[in-house]
Write an enzyme that holds these catalytic residues in place. Structure first.
Site, PDB file in Angstrom:
ATOM      1  N   MET A  95       0.800  -1.214   0.000  1.00  0.00           N
ATOM      2  CA  MET A  95       0.000   0.000   0.000  1.00  0.00           C
ATOM      3  C   MET A  95       0.840   1.274   0.000  1.00  0.00           C
ATOM      4  SD  MET A  95      -2.711  -1.018  -0.717  1.00  0.00           S
ATOM      5  CE  MET A  95      -4.182  -1.982  -0.577  1.00  0.00           C
ATOM      6  N   HIS A 114      -4.636  -5.757  -9.415  1.00  0.00           N
ATOM      7  CA  HIS A 114      -5.667  -4.769  -9.080  1.00  0.00           C
ATOM      8  C   HIS A 114      -7.036  -5.442  -9.155  1.00  0.00           C
ATOM      9  CE1 HIS A 114      -7.326  -0.813  -8.533  1.00  0.00           C
ATOM     10  NE2 HIS A 114      -8.174  -1.064  -9.507  1.00  0.00           N
ATOM     11  N   ASP A 146       3.774   1.003 -14.224  1.00  0.00           N
ATOM     12  CA  ASP A 146       4.436   2.161 -14.837  1.00  0.00           C
ATOM     13  C   ASP A 146       4.236   3.351 -13.909  1.00  0.00           C
ATOM     14  OD1 ASP A 146       1.898   3.113 -15.254  1.00  0.00           O
ATOM     15  OD2 ASP A 146       1.974   3.035 -17.442  1.00  0.00           O
ATOM     16  N   GLU A 147       4.488   4.561 -14.423  1.00  0.00           N
ATOM     17  CA  GLU A 147       4.486   5.693 -13.484  1.00  0.00           C
ATOM     18  C   GLU A 147       3.099   6.228 -13.154  1.00  0.00           C
ATOM     19  OE1 GLU A 147       7.600   8.335 -14.732  1.00  0.00           O
ATOM     20  OE2 GLU A 147       9.033   6.689 -14.613  1.00  0.00           O
ATOM     21  N   VAL A 149      -1.159   5.573 -12.070  1.00  0.00           N
ATOM     22  CA  VAL A 149      -1.864   4.749 -11.077  1.00  0.00           C
ATOM     23  C   VAL A 149      -2.601   3.614 -11.795  1.00  0.00           C
ATOM     24  CG1 VAL A 149      -3.697   4.745  -9.329  1.00  0.00           C
ATOM     25  CG2 VAL A 149      -2.137   6.685  -9.497  1.00  0.00           C
ATOM     26  N   ASP A 150      -2.154   2.388 -11.567  1.00  0.00           N
ATOM     27  CA  ASP A 150      -2.787   1.198 -12.161  1.00  0.00           C
ATOM     28  C   ASP A 150      -2.918   1.319 -13.686  1.00  0.00           C
ATOM     29  OD1 ASP A 150      -3.149   0.094  -9.562  1.00  0.00           O
ATOM     30  OD2 ASP A 150      -4.935   1.322  -9.292  1.00  0.00           O
TER      31      ASP A 150
HETATM   32  C1  GAR Z   1      -5.960  -7.418  -3.168  1.00  0.00           C
HETATM   33  O1  GAR Z   1      -7.335  -7.496  -3.354  1.00  0.00           O
HETATM   34  C2  GAR Z   1      -5.322  -6.586  -4.269  1.00  0.00           C
HETATM   35  O2  GAR Z   1      -5.962  -6.734  -5.498  1.00  0.00           O
HETATM   36  C3  GAR Z   1      -5.501  -5.188  -3.728  1.00  0.00           C
HETATM   37  O3  GAR Z   1      -5.226  -5.305  -2.352  1.00  0.00           O
HETATM   38  C4  GAR Z   1      -5.600  -6.610  -1.906  1.00  0.00           C
HETATM   39  C5  GAR Z   1      -4.417  -7.190  -1.172  1.00  0.00           C
HETATM   40  O4  GAR Z   1      -4.777  -8.408  -0.543  1.00  0.00           O
HETATM   41  N1  GAR Z   1      -4.613  -4.273  -4.371  1.00  0.00           N
HETATM   42  C6  GAR Z   1      -4.972  -3.058  -4.813  1.00  0.00           C
HETATM   43  O5  GAR Z   1      -6.079  -2.594  -4.636  1.00  0.00           O
HETATM   44  C7  GAR Z   1      -3.886  -2.302  -5.558  1.00  0.00           C
HETATM   45  N2  GAR Z   1      -4.419  -1.199  -6.270  1.00  0.00           N
HETATM   46  P1  GAR Z   1      -3.669  -9.438  -0.056  1.00  0.00           P
HETATM   47  O6  GAR Z   1      -2.745  -8.677   0.894  1.00  0.00           O
HETATM   48  O7  GAR Z   1      -4.447 -10.486   0.663  1.00  0.00           O
HETATM   49  O8  GAR Z   1      -2.945  -9.957  -1.251  1.00  0.00           O
END
Ligand code: GAR
Length: 206
Positions: A95, A114, A146-147, A149-150
């Site tokens: 995060m 994502h 990449d640079e 967001v998603d």
């Molecule tokens: C997952 O659902 C992943 O897709 C999301 O965070 C969660 C992590 O779960 N990521 C995002 O939203 C990135 N933009 P995890 O720690 O159990 O893998």
């Protein structure tokens, strides 16, 4: 064999699915290090139990010092063989936005997952965005970082149906089950050098 580094911040269920698939499906990559920016991330215990080296690089003093923080992460990755020549970095619920410095250095060697069908619903609360917008289908995407967001080139996607009764919670659960399939799949494709980038398009070799 290439070396894999996984960056996490919390639960680590995607990390777990990748680590288990490497063993079970014989993905030819070495899980070299799991790094968390939070000491209490649940995923650390899971990685440790699965016999993978873990490391905590706390980010709490690095709020607006992205490059400085990332340099510490890069140092740890390199120490464990996850290099710009021979490494793959998977963000798995990590995060933090990573710096342009990190992205340039590991160009086309950083993947993220994502919980939406990008380019729909980037950013936070993707599952909530899908519900609120009345989407009939959503899903998940593994992409190069990449640079933006998603916004990086898309490698693998999986679709789920959004039903009348779905809530943010039930949709998230359905999507997570698919995430656990496609992230290991993308790592496998990378490890077997089956990914070709042509502009923003990813072609998968047979
Ligand atoms: C997952 O659902 C992943 O897709 C999301 O965070 C969660 C992590 O779960 N990521 C995002 O939203 C990135 N933009 P995890 O720690 O159990 O893998």
């Amino acid at each position: 064999m290439q070396n894999l580094g996984i960056l996490i911040s919390g639960r680590g269920s995607n990390m777990e699915s990748i680590l288990k698939a490497i063993k079970k499906q014989k993905i030819p990559i070495k899980p070299s290090i799991v790094i968390s920016n939070k000491a209490n991330a649940k995923g650390l215990k899971i990685a440790d139990r699965l016999g993978v080296k873990i490391s905590v690089i706390d980010s709490k003093d690095y709020k607006n010092k992205r490059t400085e923080y990332d340099k510490k992460v890069i140092h740890e990755l390199e120490k464990n063989g996850v290099t710009v020549k021979n490494g793959l970095v998977c963000l798995a619920g990590f995060m933090r936005i990573i710096s342009p410095y990190f992205i340039k250095k590991y160009k086309n060697r950083i993947l993220n997952i994502h919980p939406a069908l990008l380019p729909a619903y980037p950013g936070l609360n993707a599952q909530k965005q899908a519900i609120q917008n009345g989407a009939k289908f959503s899903g998940c995407t593994v992409h190069f970082v990449d640079e933006g967001v998603d916004s990086g080139p898309i490698i693998v996607q999986s679709v789920v149906k959004v039903t009348n009764n779905d809530t943010e919670k039930t949709l998230s659960e359905k999507i997570l089950a698919k995430e656990h399939k496609i992230y290991p799949e993308a790592v496998n494709l990378f490890a077997r050098k089956k990914i070709r980038l042509s502009g923003r398009r990813v072609k998968i070799l047979d």
